[in-house]
Design a protein around this motif. Structure first.
Motif, PDB file in Angstrom:
ATOM      1  N   THR A 253       0.920  -1.197   0.063  1.00  0.00           N
ATOM      2  CA  THR A 253      -0.147  -0.083  -0.097  1.00  0.00           C
ATOM      3  C   THR A 253       0.938   1.335  -0.036  1.00  0.00           C
ATOM      4  O   THR A 253       1.939   1.149   0.446  1.00  0.00           O
ATOM      5  N   PRO A 254       0.285   2.418  -0.470  1.00  0.00           N
ATOM      6  CA  PRO A 254       1.205   3.675  -0.550  1.00  0.00           C
ATOM      7  C   PRO A 254       1.960   3.919   0.830  1.00  0.00           C
ATOM      8  O   PRO A 254       2.988   4.531   0.703  1.00  0.00           O
ATOM      9  N   GLU A 255       1.197   3.557   1.880  1.00  0.00           N
ATOM     10  CA  GLU A 255       1.867   4.114   3.254  1.00  0.00           C
ATOM     11  C   GLU A 255       3.302   3.452   3.410  1.00  0.00           C
ATOM     12  O   GLU A 255       4.062   4.073   4.192  1.00  0.00           O
ATOM     13  N   THR A 256       3.429   2.179   2.593  1.00  0.00           N
ATOM     14  CA  THR A 256       4.812   1.713   2.681  1.00  0.00           C
ATOM     15  C   THR A 256       5.932   2.585   2.096  1.00  0.00           C
ATOM     16  O   THR A 256       7.171   2.101   2.011  1.00  0.00           O
ATOM     17  N   LEU A 257       5.498   3.356   1.206  1.00  0.00           N
ATOM     18  CA  LEU A 257       6.729   4.284   0.392  1.00  0.00           C
ATOM     19  C   LEU A 257       7.421   5.141   1.187  1.00  0.00           C
ATOM     20  O   LEU A 257       6.729   5.910   2.024  1.00  0.00           O
ATOM     21  N   ASP A 258       8.660   5.351   0.914  1.00  0.00           N
ATOM     22  CA  ASP A 258       9.313   6.438   1.472  1.00  0.00           C
ATOM     23  C   ASP A 258       9.412   7.850   1.094  1.00  0.00           C
ATOM     24  O   ASP A 258       9.104   8.673   1.529  1.00  0.00           O
ATOM     25  N   ARG A 259       9.158   7.738  -0.271  1.00  0.00           N
ATOM     26  CA  ARG A 259       9.279   8.911  -1.056  1.00  0.00           C
ATOM     27  C   ARG A 259       8.708   8.846  -2.316  1.00  0.00           C
ATOM     28  O   ARG A 259       8.625   7.786  -3.082  1.00  0.00           O
ATOM     29  N   VAL A 260       8.020   9.891  -2.855  1.00  0.00           N
ATOM     30  CA  VAL A 260       7.459   9.817  -4.385  1.00  0.00           C
ATOM     31  C   VAL A 260       7.892  11.081  -4.972  1.00  0.00           C
ATOM     32  O   VAL A 260       7.821  12.084  -4.604  1.00  0.00           O
ATOM     33  N   PHE A 261       8.437  10.741  -6.214  1.00  0.00           N
ATOM     34  CA  PHE A 261       8.923  11.528  -7.081  1.00  0.00           C
ATOM     35  C   PHE A 261       7.988  12.000  -8.359  1.00  0.00           C
ATOM     36  O   PHE A 261       7.798  11.123  -9.240  1.00  0.00           O
ATOM     37  N   ALA A 262       6.887  12.885  -8.137  1.00  0.00           N
ATOM     38  CA  ALA A 262       5.813  13.162  -9.071  1.00  0.00           C
ATOM     39  C   ALA A 262       6.595  14.296  -9.989  1.00  0.00           C
ATOM     40  O   ALA A 262       7.144  15.157  -9.746  1.00  0.00           O
ATOM     41  N   HIS A 263       5.879  14.010 -11.097  1.00  0.00           N
ATOM     42  CA  HIS A 263       6.309  15.307 -12.271  1.00  0.00           C
ATOM     43  C   HIS A 263       5.745  16.689 -11.598  1.00  0.00           C
ATOM     44  O   HIS A 263       4.943  16.686 -11.022  1.00  0.00           O
ATOM     45  N   ARG A 268      -0.394  22.512  -6.693  1.00  0.00           N
ATOM     46  CA  ARG A 268      -1.794  21.937  -6.395  1.00  0.00           C
ATOM     47  C   ARG A 268      -2.026  20.467  -6.763  1.00  0.00           C
ATOM     48  O   ARG A 268      -2.921  19.694  -6.222  1.00  0.00           O
ATOM     49  N   ILE A 269      -1.318  20.242  -7.895  1.00  0.00           N
ATOM     50  CA  ILE A 269      -1.705  18.856  -8.137  1.00  0.00           C
ATOM     51  C   ILE A 269      -1.027  17.780  -7.435  1.00  0.00           C
ATOM     52  O   ILE A 269      -1.504  16.763  -7.040  1.00  0.00           O
ATOM     53  N   THR A 273      -2.724  14.910  -5.245  1.00  0.00           N
ATOM     54  CA  THR A 273      -2.329  13.524  -5.191  1.00  0.00           C
ATOM     55  C   THR A 273      -1.979  12.887  -3.852  1.00  0.00           C
ATOM     56  O   THR A 273      -2.379  11.936  -3.531  1.00  0.00           O
ATOM     57  N   ALA A 274      -1.431  13.851  -3.008  1.00  0.00           N
ATOM     58  CA  ALA A 274      -0.911  13.358  -1.579  1.00  0.00           C
ATOM     59  C   ALA A 274      -2.165  12.983  -1.004  1.00  0.00           C
ATOM     60  O   ALA A 274      -2.304  12.012  -0.225  1.00  0.00           O
ATOM     61  N   LEU A 281       2.249  15.390   2.719  1.00  0.00           N
ATOM     62  CA  LEU A 281       3.050  15.928   1.597  1.00  0.00           C
ATOM     63  C   LEU A 281       4.424  15.944   1.894  1.00  0.00           C
ATOM     64  O   LEU A 281       5.128  15.973   0.431  1.00  0.00           O
ATOM     65  N   GLU A 282       5.053  15.727   2.997  1.00  0.00           N
ATOM     66  CA  GLU A 282       6.508  15.574   3.059  1.00  0.00           C
ATOM     67  C   GLU A 282       7.270  14.561   2.442  1.00  0.00           C
ATOM     68  O   GLU A 282       8.341  14.612   2.101  1.00  0.00           O
ATOM     69  N   LYS A 283       6.197  13.282   2.104  1.00  0.00           N
ATOM     70  CA  LYS A 283       6.897  12.246   1.231  1.00  0.00           C
ATOM     71  C   LYS A 283       7.557  12.538  -0.256  1.00  0.00           C
ATOM     72  O   LYS A 283       7.747  12.002  -0.904  1.00  0.00           O
TER      73      LYS A 283
END
Ligand code: UT7
Length: 339
Positions: A253-263, A268-269, A273-274, A281-283
């Motif tokens: 599940t997404p909670e297990t992610l340490d970081r997200v690198f979104a375009h 606001r997008i 998404t967060a 949002l800190e991730k």
């Protein structure tokens, strides 16, 4: 170890244009731009700088970080929507020459802002079957040269820059892909092809000469057009879905992610998404305050900044996710730096 990112690099031109600078000649303000996008300033390519020069500098920094020499590179993929030439020769060929990577295969990949993740997947296939060679994957853009600087709804959004990674593989040919922990989704929805465009292709027919042969084409000079609201809605729906689908495929599940690198298209997008992913949002890596939207360069610039600042460490579970003209979308899950 298998397929790994051996080093990252990025380049942002020294010239900076702030929102206040733009507001001097356009009916806009720093307040409007920042509150609607999260952008304060952007880097703009200077005299003598092009997509290929920025790409080559980012690549040099990635090769230095990886300890890889030009002669070890077997493939160069440049993801870009703003090639030096339109559309050929490939910017990747110019980069190959600038870097001295003699004999390396070189091609451009056009999937707009999703391009880096598409390119990473192509290069992953290459090093899987040619582990004796390294691959350079570059996202590079000179978007400020294709903007209509009188259109306040689009010109405020974009900036120039480049990011690069070097891929290597220490497994025998074909073995790494059977051991990989990375997962990728590449997709598109061509029904939205008209949402972000730049004219000048063969879609526009030339008037026929009496002989039936098309007349001489004019040099294609046109600027980017954008249906911002429609793209916004697509982006918010797509980024969280792609990231969620990647996690679901892995049985996590997404909670297990340490970081997200979104375009980095609009703060606001990323905030929406967060919220949809129920992640703090800190991730999410955020740099568009000072880079604006650098299209295919946005994800690799973010990766390099995160690596160099110590925020992205080995073993972290990350998702890279993007969307863009096409409409395209793409996401990769990996345990950094393994692919
Ligand atoms: O990476 C892929 C490419 N990126 C994108 O396509 C970006 C996605 N879209 C967006 O980020 C947002 O849709 C924008 C930032 C482009 C626009 O934000 P919005 O909140 O959707 O604004 P809007 O287009 O609905 O415009 C609202 C108002 C309009 O005025 P009226 O018609 O309500 O009087 C615009 O004319 O804001 C006006 N406006 C501006 N005002 C001051 C648009 N741009 C500006 C501006 N300064 N720069």
């Amino acid at each position: 170890m298998g397929i790994r990112i051996l080093g990252t690099g990025s380049y942002l031109p020294p010239k900076v244009v702030t929102n206040d600078d733009i507001a001097k000649s356009l009916d806009t303000s720093d307040e409007w731009i920042f509150s609607h996008t999260g952008i304060h300033s952007r880097h703009v390519a200077g005299e003598g700088e092009t997509t290929s020069t920025m790409a080559a500098e980012a690549a040099r920094r990635a090769m230095d970080a990886a300890g890889v020499k030009p002669e070890e590179i077997g493939l160069i993929v440049v993801a870009t929507s703003t090639p030096d030439y339109n559309p050929f020769p490939a910017t990747a060929c110019v980069v190959q020459s600038l870097l001295g990577c003699s004999g390396a295969g070189a091609f451009d990949l056009q999937a707009a802002c999703s391009g880096f993740i598409y390119a990473l997947e192509q290069a992953r296939g290459f090093v899987n079957f040619y582990p004796d060679r390294k691959a350079l994957v570059i996202g590079a853009e000179c978007l400020t040269r294709i903007l209509d600087w009188t259109d306040r709804s689009s010109c405020i959004l974009f900036g120039d820059g480049a990011g690069a990674v070097v891929l290597g593989n220490d497994e025998p040919p074909g073995v790494a892909s059977t051991k990989t922990t990375a997962h990728t989704i590449l997709g598109a929805d061509g029904k939205g092809a008209h949402f972000i465009t730049r004219e000048g292709g063969t879609r526009i027919p030339l008037p026929l000469e009496p002989s039936g042969i098309p007349g001489k084409p004019e040099p294609a000079v046109s600027s980017l057009t954008l249906m911002g609201h429609d793209v916004f809605v697509f982006a918010v729906k797509t980024l969280s879905k792609v990231a969620g689908d990647l996690c679901a495929r892995l049985g996590t599940t997404p909670e297990t992610l340490d970081r997200v690198f979104a375009h980095q298209a609009n703060g606001r997008i990323i905030e929406a998404t967060a919220r949809r992913m129920k992640l703090p949002l800190e991730k999410f890596w955020l740099n568009l305050q000072t880079t604006a939207n650098t299209s295919a360069a946005s994800v690799p610039i973010s990766l390099d900044q995160a690596v160099r600042s110590g925020a992205l460490k080995d073993g972290m579970k990350i998702v890279m996710v993007g969307f863009g003209a096409g409409l395209t979308y793409a996401g990769t899950y990996c345990e950094w730096p393994n692919l």
